[in-house]
Design an enzyme around this catalytic site. Structure first.
Site, PDB file in Angstrom:
ATOM      1  N   CYS A  81      34.980  93.126  83.514  1.00  0.00           N
ATOM      2  CA  CYS A  81      35.533  91.700  83.738  1.00  0.00           C
ATOM      3  C   CYS A  81      34.832  90.972  82.396  1.00  0.00           C
ATOM      4  O   CYS A  81      34.909  90.632  82.210  1.00  0.00           O
ATOM      5  CB  CYS A  81      34.465  91.095  84.913  1.00  0.00           C
ATOM      6  SG  CYS A  81      35.611  91.144  86.436  1.00  0.00           S
ATOM      7  N   HIS A  99      36.690  87.265  89.696  1.00  0.00           N
ATOM      8  CA  HIS A  99      37.632  88.125  89.560  1.00  0.00           C
ATOM      9  C   HIS A  99      37.889  88.404  90.871  1.00  0.00           C
ATOM     10  O   HIS A  99      37.841  89.094  91.624  1.00  0.00           O
ATOM     11  CB  HIS A  99      37.637  89.551  88.965  1.00  0.00           C
ATOM     12  CG  HIS A  99      38.833  89.899  88.573  1.00  0.00           C
ATOM     13  ND1 HIS A  99      40.155  89.684  88.522  1.00  0.00           N
ATOM     14  CD2 HIS A  99      38.708  91.287  88.684  1.00  0.00           C
ATOM     15  CE1 HIS A  99      41.330  91.031  88.781  1.00  0.00           C
ATOM     16  NE2 HIS A  99      39.857  92.267  88.952  1.00  0.00           N
ATOM     17  N   HIS A 101      41.221  90.099  94.210  1.00  0.00           N
ATOM     18  CA  HIS A 101      41.993  91.283  94.612  1.00  0.00           C
ATOM     19  C   HIS A 101      42.738  90.748  95.429  1.00  0.00           C
ATOM     20  O   HIS A 101      43.176  91.677  95.972  1.00  0.00           O
ATOM     21  CB  HIS A 101      41.271  92.065  94.199  1.00  0.00           C
ATOM     22  CG  HIS A 101      40.935  93.464  92.805  1.00  0.00           C
ATOM     23  ND1 HIS A 101      41.006  94.825  92.613  1.00  0.00           N
ATOM     24  CD2 HIS A 101      41.142  92.681  91.621  1.00  0.00           C
ATOM     25  CE1 HIS A 101      40.353  94.907  91.806  1.00  0.00           C
ATOM     26  NE2 HIS A 101      40.845  93.948  90.923  1.00  0.00           N
ATOM     27  N   GLU A 126      48.419  69.071  98.743  1.00  0.00           N
ATOM     28  CA  GLU A 126      47.701  68.171  99.197  1.00  0.00           C
ATOM     29  C   GLU A 126      46.119  68.974  97.911  1.00  0.00           C
ATOM     30  O   GLU A 126      45.896  68.309  97.429  1.00  0.00           O
ATOM     31  CB  GLU A 126      47.305  67.503 100.214  1.00  0.00           C
ATOM     32  CG  GLU A 126      45.778  66.587 100.570  1.00  0.00           C
ATOM     33  CD  GLU A 126      45.908  65.108  99.922  1.00  0.00           C
ATOM     34  OE1 GLU A 126      47.080  65.111  99.407  1.00  0.00           O
ATOM     35  OE2 GLU A 126      45.245  64.274  99.894  1.00  0.00           O
ATOM     36  N   HIS A 178      47.430  92.499  90.511  1.00  0.00           N
ATOM     37  CA  HIS A 178      45.608  92.621  90.193  1.00  0.00           C
ATOM     38  C   HIS A 178      45.396  91.464  90.337  1.00  0.00           C
ATOM     39  O   HIS A 178      45.532  92.357  91.414  1.00  0.00           O
ATOM     40  CB  HIS A 178      46.285  93.039  88.463  1.00  0.00           C
ATOM     41  CG  HIS A 178      44.312  93.343  87.934  1.00  0.00           C
ATOM     42  ND1 HIS A 178      44.510  93.955  87.231  1.00  0.00           N
ATOM     43  CD2 HIS A 178      43.562  93.011  88.915  1.00  0.00           C
ATOM     44  CE1 HIS A 178      43.487  94.138  87.298  1.00  0.00           C
ATOM     45  NE2 HIS A 178      42.769  93.547  87.758  1.00  0.00           N
TER      46      HIS A 178
HETATM   47 ZN   LIG Z   1      40.016  93.990  88.858  1.00  0.00          ZN
END
Ligand SMILES: [Zn+2]
Length: 216
Positions: A81, A99, A101, A126, A178
């Site tokens: 990442c 990140h 998944h 809300e 992903h």
């Molecule tokens: Zn990933």
């Protein structure tokens, strides 16, 4: 305790929490936060995220992603990442990016695929108020990009998204098949936005399942 020590402890705690919710399971997913020296603390890749220890983060320079400090364990590599987290920092001022998944991120991105759109629209919830500058009467657009063989190859599409004024209020990007990148000014902001967006994704998918005619 230094700010960085506390941040490392917090990142580890969040990875355990997020693993419990299925957002960083099977060694997938990731997180970053601010280091004391102006760098970003970056989790290692290919390891069980819920087992990472506070001294196992890399520090990278967010201007170009190069590693400035490595953990003592020499069998770790910085997260895939890295380039995305650094771009999000430079483009959005984010000091923390998650990140995920999570299953709901994949199912939410499917809604855009079904509609032939480059985004999903979230409305009438809300919890929208949990995103900075967004009210519960807004229609909130979250961009959706295509998946690539390597995570760092998502950068070109992310640059396009960050330059698109339709997506200025968004604090998340969905990646088809992903997951998602979700960010905040600091780690607690990123935590809040991660929880809020997962609720928004789950609610939007569940409502669409109850009202399948809305797909058309
Ligand atoms: Zn990933």
């Amino acid at each position: 305790m230094s700010d960085e020590r506390a941040t490392r402890d917090l990142l580890v705690d969040l990875l355990v929490q997020f693993h419990g919710r299925g957002w960083v399971s099977g060694t997938g997913g990731g997180i970053c936060g601010p280091a004391d020296d102006g760098g970003l603390l970056l989790a290692p890749t290919g390891v069980h995220k819920e087992l990472i220890k506070p001294d196992e983060f890399f520090t990278v320079d967010p201007s170009d992603g190069h590693v400035v400090r490595t953990p003592e364990r020499d069998d770790l590599r910085p997260s895939e990442c890295n380039a995305i987290f650094c771009l999000t920092h430079r483009s959005r001022g984010a000091w923390s990016v998650v990140h995920s998944h999570g299953l709901s991120t994949v199912l939410a991105a499917d809604l855009a695929v079904d509609a032939g759109a480059d985004h999903i629209a979230i409305r009438d919830l809300e919890m929208l108020k949990g995103i900075p500058g967004v009210t519960n009467t807004d229609v909130h657009l979250v961009p959706v990009i295509r998946n690539t063989p390597r995570e760092r190859e998502l950068v070109d599409q992310l640059e396009t998204v960050f330059a698109d004024p339709r997506f200025t209020p968004a604090h998340a990007v969905l990646v088809r098949d992903h997951g998602a990148y979700i960010w905040g000014d600091d780690v607690m902001d990123a935590k809040r936005h991660t929880e809020v967006y997962h609720f928004l994704f789950e609610a939007t998918v569940a409502r669409r399942d109850r009202h399948p005619e809305a797909r058309r």
